[in-house]
Scaffold this motif. Structure first.
Motif, PDB file in Angstrom:
ATOM      1  N   LEU A 102      23.797  -7.153  38.572  1.00 40.43           N
ATOM      2  CA  LEU A 102      25.027  -7.756  38.278  1.00 40.43           C
ATOM      3  C   LEU A 102      26.332  -7.065  37.607  1.00 40.43           C
ATOM      4  O   LEU A 102      26.080  -6.308  36.600  1.00 40.43           O
ATOM      5  CB  LEU A 102      24.894  -9.032  37.446  1.00 40.43           C
ATOM      6  CG  LEU A 102      23.807  -9.939  37.954  1.00 40.43           C
ATOM      7  CD1 LEU A 102      23.142 -10.762  36.893  1.00 40.43           C
ATOM      8  CD2 LEU A 102      24.686 -10.953  39.256  1.00 40.43           C
ATOM      9  N   VAL A 103      27.317  -7.038  38.476  1.00 41.87           N
ATOM     10  CA  VAL A 103      28.326  -6.033  38.021  1.00 41.87           C
ATOM     11  C   VAL A 103      29.640  -6.981  37.827  1.00 41.87           C
ATOM     12  O   VAL A 103      29.990  -7.569  38.709  1.00 41.87           O
ATOM     13  CB  VAL A 103      28.567  -4.757  39.150  1.00 41.87           C
ATOM     14  CG1 VAL A 103      29.888  -3.894  38.735  1.00 41.87           C
ATOM     15  CG2 VAL A 103      27.459  -4.135  39.395  1.00 41.87           C
ATOM     16  N   CYS A 104      30.195  -6.823  36.608  1.00 38.62           N
ATOM     17  CA  CYS A 104      31.277  -7.788  36.570  1.00 38.62           C
ATOM     18  C   CYS A 104      32.542  -6.615  37.010  1.00 38.62           C
ATOM     19  O   CYS A 104      32.703  -5.652  36.346  1.00 38.62           O
ATOM     20  CB  CYS A 104      31.868  -8.070  34.940  1.00 38.62           C
ATOM     21  SG  CYS A 104      33.180  -8.828  34.753  1.00 38.62           S
ATOM     22  N   VAL A 138      21.021  -3.268  45.814  1.00 40.09           N
ATOM     23  CA  VAL A 138      21.914  -4.671  45.955  1.00 40.09           C
ATOM     24  C   VAL A 138      22.728  -4.763  44.579  1.00 40.09           C
ATOM     25  O   VAL A 138      22.220  -4.670  43.565  1.00 40.09           O
ATOM     26  CB  VAL A 138      21.270  -5.749  46.154  1.00 40.09           C
ATOM     27  CG1 VAL A 138      22.091  -7.047  46.399  1.00 40.09           C
ATOM     28  CG2 VAL A 138      20.276  -5.587  47.321  1.00 40.09           C
ATOM     29  N   GLU A 139      23.968  -4.778  44.820  1.00 47.84           N
ATOM     30  CA  GLU A 139      24.847  -5.184  43.510  1.00 47.84           C
ATOM     31  C   GLU A 139      25.484  -6.455  43.945  1.00 47.84           C
ATOM     32  O   GLU A 139      26.126  -6.997  44.932  1.00 47.84           O
ATOM     33  CB  GLU A 139      25.996  -4.196  43.637  1.00 47.84           C
ATOM     34  CG  GLU A 139      25.623  -2.916  42.763  1.00 47.84           C
ATOM     35  CD  GLU A 139      25.489  -1.704  43.767  1.00 47.84           C
ATOM     36  OE1 GLU A 139      26.573  -1.718  44.477  1.00 47.84           O
ATOM     37  OE2 GLU A 139      24.677  -0.931  43.777  1.00 47.84           O
ATOM     38  N   ALA A 140      25.349  -7.360  43.016  1.00 41.74           N
ATOM     39  CA  ALA A 140      26.035  -8.655  42.967  1.00 41.74           C
ATOM     40  C   ALA A 140      27.307  -8.692  42.274  1.00 41.74           C
ATOM     41  O   ALA A 140      27.441  -8.281  41.109  1.00 41.74           O
ATOM     42  CB  ALA A 140      25.145  -9.687  42.498  1.00 41.74           C
ATOM     43  N   LEU A 141      28.458  -8.574  42.897  1.00 42.09           N
ATOM     44  CA  LEU A 141      29.610  -8.287  42.270  1.00 42.09           C
ATOM     45  C   LEU A 141      30.183  -9.729  41.918  1.00 42.09           C
ATOM     46  O   LEU A 141      30.291 -10.552  42.704  1.00 42.09           O
ATOM     47  CB  LEU A 141      30.749  -7.448  43.093  1.00 42.09           C
ATOM     48  CG  LEU A 141      30.174  -6.116  43.683  1.00 42.09           C
ATOM     49  CD1 LEU A 141      31.205  -5.559  44.539  1.00 42.09           C
ATOM     50  CD2 LEU A 141      29.885  -5.294  42.497  1.00 42.09           C
ATOM     51  N   GLY A 142      30.957  -9.873  40.599  1.00 41.84           N
ATOM     52  CA  GLY A 142      31.477 -11.002  40.335  1.00 41.84           C
ATOM     53  C   GLY A 142      31.952 -10.981  38.831  1.00 41.84           C
ATOM     54  O   GLY A 142      32.504 -10.129  38.721  1.00 41.84           O
TER      55      GLY A 142
ATOM     56  N   ARG B 132      29.375 -15.096  37.813  1.00 41.56           N
ATOM     57  CA  ARG B 132      30.116 -15.881  38.967  1.00 41.56           C
ATOM     58  C   ARG B 132      30.077 -14.828  40.066  1.00 41.56           C
ATOM     59  O   ARG B 132      30.880 -14.087  40.058  1.00 41.56           O
ATOM     60  CB  ARG B 132      31.366 -16.439  38.728  1.00 41.56           C
ATOM     61  CG  ARG B 132      31.891 -17.278  40.001  1.00 41.56           C
ATOM     62  CD  ARG B 132      33.546 -17.438  39.748  1.00 41.56           C
ATOM     63  NE  ARG B 132      33.911 -18.001  38.545  1.00 41.56           N
ATOM     64  CZ  ARG B 132      33.780 -19.411  37.998  1.00 41.56           C
ATOM     65  NH1 ARG B 132      33.288 -20.010  39.038  1.00 41.56           N
ATOM     66  NH2 ARG B 132      34.163 -19.665  37.024  1.00 41.56           N
ATOM     67  N   ILE B 133      29.099 -14.972  40.976  1.00 37.80           N
ATOM     68  CA  ILE B 133      28.985 -13.795  41.974  1.00 37.80           C
ATOM     69  C   ILE B 133      29.989 -13.998  43.061  1.00 37.80           C
ATOM     70  O   ILE B 133      29.997 -15.245  43.826  1.00 37.80           O
ATOM     71  CB  ILE B 133      27.347 -13.966  42.496  1.00 37.80           C
ATOM     72  CG1 ILE B 133      26.526 -13.476  41.331  1.00 37.80           C
ATOM     73  CG2 ILE B 133      27.308 -12.832  43.617  1.00 37.80           C
ATOM     74  CD1 ILE B 133      25.068 -13.653  41.856  1.00 37.80           C
ATOM     75  N   LEU B 134      30.811 -13.125  43.432  1.00 34.83           N
ATOM     76  CA  LEU B 134      31.847 -13.104  44.441  1.00 34.83           C
ATOM     77  C   LEU B 134      31.300 -12.684  45.600  1.00 34.83           C
ATOM     78  O   LEU B 134      31.604 -13.254  46.728  1.00 34.83           O
ATOM     79  CB  LEU B 134      32.827 -12.304  43.987  1.00 34.83           C
ATOM     80  CG  LEU B 134      33.552 -12.774  42.552  1.00 34.83           C
ATOM     81  CD1 LEU B 134      34.669 -11.988  42.118  1.00 34.83           C
ATOM     82  CD2 LEU B 134      34.048 -14.186  42.813  1.00 34.83           C
ATOM     83  N   ARG B 135      30.416 -11.501  45.763  1.00 31.08           N
ATOM     84  CA  ARG B 135      30.062 -11.060  47.093  1.00 31.08           C
ATOM     85  C   ARG B 135      28.837 -10.119  46.842  1.00 31.08           C
ATOM     86  O   ARG B 135      28.789  -9.467  45.548  1.00 31.08           O
ATOM     87  CB  ARG B 135      30.770 -10.304  47.914  1.00 31.08           C
ATOM     88  CG  ARG B 135      31.586  -9.194  47.026  1.00 31.08           C
ATOM     89  CD  ARG B 135      32.829  -8.666  47.935  1.00 31.08           C
ATOM     90  NE  ARG B 135      33.466  -7.417  46.955  1.00 31.08           N
ATOM     91  CZ  ARG B 135      33.030  -6.282  47.072  1.00 31.08           C
ATOM     92  NH1 ARG B 135      32.162  -5.941  48.134  1.00 31.08           N
ATOM     93  NH2 ARG B 135      33.562  -5.392  46.729  1.00 31.08           N
TER      94      ARG B 135
END
Ligand SMILES: [Mn+2]
Ligand SMILES: [Mn+2]
Ligand SMILES: [Zn+2]
Ligand SMILES: [Zn+2]
Lengths: 165, 165
Positions: A102-104, A138-142, B132-135
Motif C-alpha cells: 500500500l503506497v500513500c 502490485v502496488e495499491a496507490l492511495g 483509501r485505495i485509488l488505483r
DNA sequence: TGACAAACGATAATATTTATCGTTTAATAG
DNA sequence: CTATTAAACGATAAATATTATCGTTTGTCA
C-alpha cells in the motif's frame, strides 16, 4: 508510531541473516549486524538516509557510504528487498515473504499488503513483447488514514538536512 | 529501435494536449509543444535526461530546468504520467489509458502491458491499514528479449555524461 | 501595441548515489 | 594466540538527479 516489528520476529530475522551471511561468506561485522537490525526492526520501508540516522545512534562513527554499500550488498544477496514504487530515494524491506504494498501518494508511506488474490495476479495472455516474466508486483496507490484527513502536508522525509540543530 | 508511436496517434495526443492545456490556462509555448511532442512520440517511457537530449535537437538553447519544470507541470495537470517502478530517474509516460508495465530488471526497459485481467486486479479483503485505495498498479518484472540472451550488460542509460565526445 | 504575469535560460543549490583511497578489522593459518 | 591478508570501514570527492533562484524574454489579453 515507529511501526515496530515484534521482537520475536526481529530475532528470527537476525538468525536468518547470520546464517545466510555465513553461507554466503559475508563477514559478520558489527556495522552489518546493526545496519541489518535497524532494517529488520522497521516495518516502514526506511530510506538509506533514515537507516543511517538510526544506525548512527548505535555507531556514531558510521559512514553513510558504509550504509549504502551494505544495503546494496544485502540486496544483491537477497537478504533485503528494494522497493522502488516512488521517485526519490529507494526504500528497504526486510520482509522477504511474498507480499505487496500500500503506497500513500501524498506522504509516500509504504505499508505491507498481504492478500492472496494479489499473489495470484497473472496476465490473461502471453505478453507480445516476449518478456520472461519473473514476478508480478502490485502496488495499491492511495491515501493513508492520516492523509485522508489532512492531505495537504507531506509527512515522510527522506532528505538529509545540512544543519540538524 | 526507437520504439516510435504511429504518427496518427502522435497527432491525436498533440490535439488533446493543446485542448487540455488551453482549458487549464497553460500557455502553449514553443518549448512546451516540443517537449510534449517528444514524450508523445516515444513509447519507451523516457527519462527527463533523454527527453532533454531530444528536445535539444529542435531547440538547442533549451534548458534542462525547463524540461524538468514542464514534466512536473504536465504530470501535475494529468497530461503525462510518471512511472516510478525502478530506482534512478523517473520515466515519463504519454499513455494515459489504463495499462500496466513490463519492466526489465536488467536494462530497466519499460514497456506498456495492456491486459484485461491485470486491469481487474483487486484485493480480496479490505486492507487492515485503512488506506483509501485509488488505483492498483501492476508491474511484471522480468527480462526483455535482449537481456534474456545477454543478461550481463545494461543497455538503458539515463545518466548525463559530462564529456560527450 | 503595451502591460504584466508567466515562462524561459542560466546557474546555484540541494539531494541521492557511487567511487576512490588510505586505514582498520575479521577470518584463518600456523 | 599472533601474524597475514583480503575484506570492510570511514572520509571524502565525484557523479547523478532534481529543485530553487533570479534576471530576461515571451505569450496573453486588454
Ligand atoms: Mn514490504
Ligand atoms: Mn506506459
Ligand atoms: Zn499519507
Ligand atoms: Zn533488458
Amino acid at each position: 508510531m515507529q511501526n515496530t516489528v515484534p521482537a520475536r520476529r526481529v530475532e528470527e530475522r537476525m538468525k536468518h541473516f547470520q546464517a545466510r551471511a555465513s553461507e554466503l561468506g559475508l563477514a559478520a561485522t558489527h556495522q552489518r549486524r546493526i545496519i541489518y537490525r535497524v532494517i529488520a526492526k522497521s516495518a516502514e520501508h526506511p530510506s538509506p538516509e533514515l537507516i543511517y540516522e538510526r544506525v548512527k545512534r548505535e555507531i556514531p562513527t558510521i559512514s553513510l557510504a558504509t550504509v549504502y554499500k551494505n544495503i546494496k550488498t544485502f540486496a544483491a544477496m537477497g537478504l533485503v528487498g528494494e522497493v522502488g514504487a516512488l521517485p526519490g530515494s529507494i526504500r528497504v524491506d526486510a520482509n522477504l515473504d511474498r507480499h505487496h504494498h500500500l503506497v500513500c501518494v501524498n506522504c509516500k508511506a509504504v505499508v505491507d499488503f498481504c492478500d492472496s488474490r494479489l499473489d495470484r495476479v497473472r496476465a490473461a495472455r502471453a505478453n507480445p513483447e516476449n518478456f520472461r516474466i519473473l514476478r508480478y508486483q502490485v502496488e495499491a496507490l492511495g491515501l493513508c488514514p492520516a492523509c485522508q484527513v489532512a492531505p495537504a502536508r507531506n509527512k515522510v522525509r527522506t532528505q538529509r538536512r545540512k544543519h540538524n540543530g
